[in-house]
Enzyme design. Sequence first.
Site, PDB file in Angstrom:
ATOM      1  N   ASP A 108       0.849  -1.193   0.000  1.00 25.43           N
ATOM      2  CA  ASP A 108       0.000   0.000   0.000  1.00 25.43           C
ATOM      3  C   ASP A 108       0.888   1.247   0.000  1.00 25.43           C
ATOM      4  OD1 ASP A 108       0.600   0.997   2.719  1.00 25.43           O
ATOM      5  OD2 ASP A 108      -0.498  -0.761   3.434  1.00 25.43           O
ATOM      6  N   HIS A 123       8.411  -4.981  -1.485  1.00 29.65           N
ATOM      7  CA  HIS A 123       7.530  -5.922  -2.175  1.00 29.65           C
ATOM      8  C   HIS A 123       6.678  -5.266  -3.259  1.00 29.65           C
ATOM      9  CE1 HIS A 123       7.854  -8.920   1.447  1.00 29.65           C
ATOM     10  NE2 HIS A 123       8.932  -8.891   0.697  1.00 29.65           N
ATOM     11  N   CYS A 157       1.064  -8.506 -29.185  1.00 22.33           N
ATOM     12  CA  CYS A 157       1.729  -9.774 -28.815  1.00 22.33           C
ATOM     13  C   CYS A 157       0.996 -10.528 -27.710  1.00 22.33           C
ATOM     14  CB  CYS A 157       3.164  -9.504 -28.372  1.00 22.33           C
ATOM     15  SG  CYS A 157       3.267  -8.628 -26.804  1.00 22.33           S
ATOM     16  N   ASN A 220       4.387  -5.264  18.238  1.00 21.01           N
ATOM     17  CA  ASN A 220       3.471  -6.268  17.678  1.00 21.01           C
ATOM     18  C   ASN A 220       2.575  -6.768  18.810  1.00 21.01           C
ATOM     19  OD1 ASN A 220       2.348  -8.672  16.430  1.00 21.01           O
ATOM     20  ND2 ASN A 220       4.085  -8.653  15.016  1.00 21.01           N
TER      21      ASN A 220
HETATM   22  P1  OAD Z   1       1.831 -11.010   8.236  1.00 25.67           P
HETATM   23  O1  OAD Z   1       0.383 -11.080   7.939  1.00 25.67           O
HETATM   24  O2  OAD Z   1       2.641 -12.245   8.034  1.00 25.67           O
HETATM   25  O3  OAD Z   1       2.038 -10.539   9.733  1.00 25.67           O
HETATM   26  C1  OAD Z   1       1.344  -9.432  10.234  1.00 25.67           C
HETATM   27  C2  OAD Z   1       1.843  -9.152  11.618  1.00 25.67           C
HETATM   28  O4  OAD Z   1       1.238  -7.964  12.085  1.00 25.67           O
HETATM   29  C3  OAD Z   1       1.525 -10.254  12.646  1.00 25.67           C
HETATM   30  O5  OAD Z   1       2.690 -10.577  13.370  1.00 25.67           O
HETATM   31  C4  OAD Z   1       0.484  -9.592  13.555  1.00 25.67           C
HETATM   32  O6  OAD Z   1       0.585 -10.039  14.899  1.00 25.67           O
HETATM   33  C5  OAD Z   1       0.861  -8.130  13.441  1.00 25.67           C
HETATM   34  N1  OAD Z   1      -0.235  -7.182  13.691  1.00 25.67           N
HETATM   35  C6  OAD Z   1      -1.566  -7.346  13.501  1.00 25.67           C
HETATM   36  N2  OAD Z   1      -2.229  -6.219  13.800  1.00 25.67           N
HETATM   37  C7  OAD Z   1      -1.299  -5.310  14.195  1.00 25.67           C
HETATM   38  C8  OAD Z   1      -1.353  -3.958  14.619  1.00 25.67           C
HETATM   39  N3  OAD Z   1      -2.515  -3.290  14.683  1.00 25.67           N
HETATM   40  N4  OAD Z   1      -0.196  -3.337  14.940  1.00 25.67           N
HETATM   41  C9  OAD Z   1       0.991  -3.992  14.861  1.00 25.67           C
HETATM   42  N5  OAD Z   1       1.109  -5.269  14.462  1.00 25.67           N
HETATM   43  C10 OAD Z   1      -0.027  -5.928  14.124  1.00 25.67           C
HETATM   44  O7  OAD Z   1       2.416  -9.784   7.386  1.00 25.67           O
HETATM   45  P2  OAD Z   1       3.918  -9.509   6.924  1.00 25.67           P
HETATM   46  O8  OAD Z   1       4.871  -9.927   7.986  1.00 25.67           O
HETATM   47  O9  OAD Z   1       3.967  -8.123   6.437  1.00 25.67           O
HETATM   48  O10 OAD Z   1       4.351 -10.499   0.685  1.00 25.67           O
HETATM   49  O11 OAD Z   1       4.036 -10.512   5.703  1.00 25.67           O
HETATM   50  C11 OAD Z   1       5.208 -10.491   4.926  1.00 25.67           C
HETATM   51  C12 OAD Z   1       4.858 -10.699   3.479  1.00 25.67           C
HETATM   52  O12 OAD Z   1       4.077 -11.894   3.330  1.00 25.67           O
HETATM   53  C13 OAD Z   1       3.973  -9.621   2.880  1.00 25.67           C
HETATM   54  O13 OAD Z   1       4.705  -8.486   2.460  1.00 25.67           O
HETATM   55  C14 OAD Z   1       3.361 -10.340   1.709  1.00 25.67           C
HETATM   56  C15 OAD Z   1       3.041 -11.672   2.339  1.00 25.67           C
HETATM   57  O14 OAD Z   1       3.021 -12.748   1.453  1.00 25.67           O
HETATM   58  C16 OAD Z   1       4.165  -9.917  -0.507  1.00 25.67           C
HETATM   59  O15 OAD Z   1       3.216  -9.230  -0.784  1.00 25.67           O
HETATM   60  C17 OAD Z   1       5.273 -10.211  -1.456  1.00 25.67           C
END
Ligand code: OAD
Length: 259
Positions: A108, A123, A157, A220
């Site tokens: 985003d 990403h 293409c 977190n």
């Molecule tokens: P995840 O969905 O794996 O993890 C989200 C984290 O945010 C979890 O540890 C939650 O506990 C935490 N969380 C939830 N609500 C929150 C809040 N209000 N404040 C703070 N933390 C909170 O997301 P990512 O770690 O970003 O890849 O995932 C990594 C990548 O996996 C993403 O970038 C995406 C996905 O596949 C691509 O798009 C390439």
Amino acid sequence: MNAPTVIAEVRALAHAARRVCVLTGAGMSAESGIPTFRDAMTGLWRRFDPEQLASEAGYRADPARVWAWYAERRDGVRAAVPNAGHVAIAEFGRRRPGVLTVVTQNVDDLHQRAGWPQTIRLHGDILADQWLQPCPRGRACDPADAPPDEPPACADCGNLVRPAVVWFGEMLPEGAIDAAEAAARGCELMLVVGTSGAVWPAAGLAGRARRSGAKVAIVNPHPSEIDDEAHWVLRGTAAGLLPRLLGDLHRDGKGDIGA
Ligand code: OAD
């Protein structure tokens, strides 16, 4: 509950450090209404198959389905607004020129819209398009008009337009991971916000910072896979904690940094 002393320690270091790196994941934007990937009930990868929706093979197998899924997510991103956490990060960076690097896994644009356009995006950008492959004829592809629920294709293409995000199995954008590694190596404090630490190479940045001598703090509400890398783990949300860690107490007129 977080001990007031922990919040005070992280806050003091953030305001004293010459280099601060903030690494964010999907939890950063959760309070703006954008779903995370791995949260137990609401995570996208709990409800959808990433192989089908976030890989080149999945796109080639059913372009219209993938395009429609991204169209819905794009609408969600456009409708969302930065939360107090995005704003606190951007305001901190503007108050302390040259100190802050923001590295995000999020596709985003909420860091940018909060006022930090130089955010390093590992990403990609869900609101941007790119061609699925280099033009097989070696020319510039030209998208033909397409119905709203189908991806535009090149009239010559057949090359397809796709969202400019990193899919599983793909390389990160050129330069982004190098810049992120440099920020991790060079910072005195790394603040890791809202990531599960499940996806590499982003998940390795906290360890890289720690091994280079930085202090690492995690924000977190739940445990993550990289909690062991942290000197401090703060249990709370991005919008709840970041204004207290990075905000301007003088301007806000709040002397209380207790938990
Ligand atoms: P995840 O969905 O794996 O993890 C989200 C984290 O945010 C979890 O540890 C939650 O506990 C935490 N969380 C939830 N609500 C929150 C809040 N209000 N404040 C703070 N933390 C909170 O997301 P990512 O770690 O970003 O890849 O995932 C990594 C990548 O996996 C993403 O970038 C995406 C996905 O596949 C691509 O798009 C390439």
